[in-house]
Design an enzyme around this catalytic site. Structure first.
Site, PDB file in Angstrom:
ATOM      1  CG  ASP A  34      -1.318  -3.823   2.326  1.00 43.66           C
ATOM      2  OD1 ASP A  34      -0.742  -3.262   1.376  1.00 43.66           O
ATOM      3  OD2 ASP A  34      -0.735  -4.557   3.145  1.00 43.66           O
TER       4      ASP A  34
ATOM      5  CG  ASP B  53       1.696  -4.653  -2.024  1.00 39.82           C
ATOM      6  OD1 ASP B  53       2.822  -4.181  -1.760  1.00 39.82           O
ATOM      7  OD2 ASP B  53       0.789  -4.762  -1.174  1.00 39.82           O
TER       8      ASP B  53
END
Length: 157
Positions: free
Chosen positions: A112, A130
């Site tokens: 991330d 995401d």
């Protein structure tokens, strides 16, 4: 149908390229300010799902993601034919699912990096996959609502 799959492939490539750039050029935990007090590129890892839930449950994620990918492909070919919005929604979800699945298979964690501060709230760090999943689900909900309205319109006629 091929055009829709090209959307998913493009999203997977963008997702994996951005993650590769973060992993290859940043130390874990390192943060680069893009827009002070709002947007940072932060090298972060996640072994769970959204917001770290079910942390470390890789086998569960492998099984669920495989089922979801197969289900999306099946649904795309059986129920979404002729519905452009639904087809786009499904391939955007597919691209996001595959992007994070690749990380889980090869890294046993998800990379991330998109880190936003909204007012004083530090939103959970996320990635392109995401974002694809979120946008795809929103498009899916819109497509579902529009289809329900079409069906109600047909039944009144």
């Amino acid at each position: 149908m091929i055009m829709y799959y090209l959307i998913a492939i493009a999203l997977v490539i963008i997702d994996q390229l951005t993650k590769w750039l973060v992993v290859s050029r940043m130390e874990l935990g390192e943060s680069i300010s893009v827009i002070d007090n709002f947007f940072y590129i932060t090298s972060h890892r996640n072994t769970g799902a959204a917001w770290g839930i079910l942390e470390g449950q890789m086998l569960l994620f492998y099984i669920i993601t495989t089922i979801v990918i197969i289900g999306i492909i099946y649904f795309l070919h059986t129920h979404a034919k002729g519905d452009k919005l639904l087809s786009v929604a499904l391939v955007v979800i597919l691209g996001g699912a595959i992007g994070n699945f690749i990380d889980r298979i090869f890294r046993q964690e998800v990379v991330d990096f998109a880190n936003f501060y909204i007012f004083d709230y530090n939103f959970p760090i996320f990635n392109v996959a995401d974002s694809s999943l979120t946008i795809g689900v929103i498009l899916f909900l819109i497509a579902t609502i529009l289809e329900e309205k079409r069906q109600k319109g047909k039944s009144k006629s």
